[in-house]
Design an enzyme around this catalytic site. Structure first.
Site, PDB file in Angstrom:
ATOM      1  N   HIS A   1     -12.201  46.947 -55.754  1.00  0.00           N
ATOM      2  CA  HIS A   1     -12.032  45.830 -56.694  1.00  0.00           C
ATOM      3  C   HIS A   1     -11.938  46.348 -58.125  1.00  0.00           C
ATOM      4  CE1 HIS A   1     -12.575  43.006 -53.489  1.00  0.00           C
ATOM      5  NE2 HIS A   1     -13.866  43.261 -53.317  1.00  0.00           N
TER       6      HIS A   1
ATOM      7  N   HIS B   1     -15.671  50.049 -50.989  1.00  0.00           N
ATOM      8  CA  HIS B   1     -15.094  48.704 -51.003  1.00  0.00           C
ATOM      9  C   HIS B   1     -15.128  48.098 -52.400  1.00  0.00           C
ATOM     10  CE1 HIS B   1     -14.428  44.571 -49.278  1.00  0.00           C
ATOM     11  NE2 HIS B   1     -15.143  44.229 -50.341  1.00  0.00           N
ATOM     12  N   GLU B   2     -16.294  48.143 -53.037  1.00  0.00           N
ATOM     13  CA  GLU B   2     -16.428  47.516 -54.349  1.00  0.00           C
ATOM     14  C   GLU B   2     -15.610  48.247 -55.412  1.00  0.00           C
ATOM     15  OE1 GLU B   2     -17.555  44.659 -54.606  1.00  0.00           O
ATOM     16  OE2 GLU B   2     -18.577  44.522 -52.679  1.00  0.00           O
TER      17      GLU B   2
END
Length: 293
Positions: free
Chosen positions: A188, A184-185
């Site tokens: 980004h 998920h990170e």
């Protein structure tokens, strides 16, 4: 020097379960503007070629406070395997060049982010640095910095992802311990927003500006099949890595997200692969944790 009153507290926090995914990644306004410009320019011939089939050099940094936060080499290998599996369809892969472990109570408590990265960061702006920390403020599972077209030296140093070490495969963060927080990170890091609007209940805007992720008015929790938080066409993207569902529920990026990552990779590749110039790190500032508890 360590504060003995702090050690039981951090040990308790390190074993606490995560009730709901919480991400601290906030895009800089400059990134939002650069993204809109890139989307507009993507319609021209000068921007028509997107990047694909890229191997990203990756460094893992494990931050500990004594025995708190330790991660085995086997677990780190499982984490990089999860990352590569999840990004396989995107054309991006991750090569774990090296990992290190540093015992530092200040950094382990989620403090002095700049000092930690100034001391440990490796590679250029196209290199992924992941810092595994046993305790993050406000119950966060992680945060990461978005790519910038023309990053300053300070932005290059702060770049990378900070991950709660309890979220790695087999960790103690119940429902969030299959390694998907890192997936998920890193999303980004690659330029992706959350699939949901940050303002709860907002169905008037397309939060991530990607056509094939339906407008979503709230973050998901658990694995709520059929969740549909907005009246526009399409149900919520509960299986998307950029939602907040349980790790076991996250299985995909959309084709539009993959195109976005490929398009924005030029921000990182264009900033060069040479090592970032790092300032001389200051000694860690030891806070009086007795007054924080």
């Amino acid at each position: 020097m360590r504060f003995s009153v702090f050690l039981p507290a951090i040990a308790a926090l390190s074993s606490a379960v995560a009730a709901q995914r919480s991400c601290g990644s906030i895009p800089h306004k400059a990134f939002s503007n650069e993204l809109k410009e890139a989307m507009e320019n993507s319609r021209t011939s000068s921007f028509s070629n997107v990047t694909s089939n890229v191997t990203i050099n990756t460094y893992f940094h494990v931050i500990t406070d004594g025995n708190t936060g330790k991660i085995s080499d086997e677990t780190l290998q499982k984490q990089i395997a999860v990352l590569n599996s999840d990004y396989k369809a995107s054309g991006f892969s991750f090569k774990l060049v090296a990992s290190d472990s540093v015992d530092n109570p200040t950094w382990a408590a989620g403090e002095d982010d700049m000092g930690m990265k100034s001391a440990l960061r490796k590679g250029g702006y196209d290199t992924l640095n992941v810092y595994f920390v046993p305790m993050l403020r406000e119950g966060l599972l992680g945060f990461c910095y978005f790519p910038m077209k023309n990053p300053s030296e300070g932005q290059k140093i702060k770049d990378g992802c900070v991950i709660n070490s309890n979220s790695v495969p087999g960790g103690s963060a119940q429902n969030y311990n299959e390694g998907k927080t890192t997936t998920h990170e890193v999303g980004h890091f690659m330029g992706l927003y959350h699939v949901f609007n940050e303002q709860e209940g907002n169905c008037q805007q397309d939060g991530d500006m990607i056509e094939d992720t339906p407008v979503q008015g709230s973050a998901s929790s658990g694995c709520p099949t059929g969740k549909d938080s907005c009246p526009q066409q399409g149900v919520d993207s509960i299986h998307n890595y950029m939602d907040y569902s349980y790790d076991s529920c996250l299985t995909e990026f959309s084709p539009g997200q993959i195109k976005r990552m490929q398009m924005l990779w030029q921000f990182r590749a264009g900033s060069g692969s040479g090592s970032v110039t790092r300032p001389r790190p200051k000694p860690p500032v030891l806070m009086d944790y007795e007054h924080r508890l």
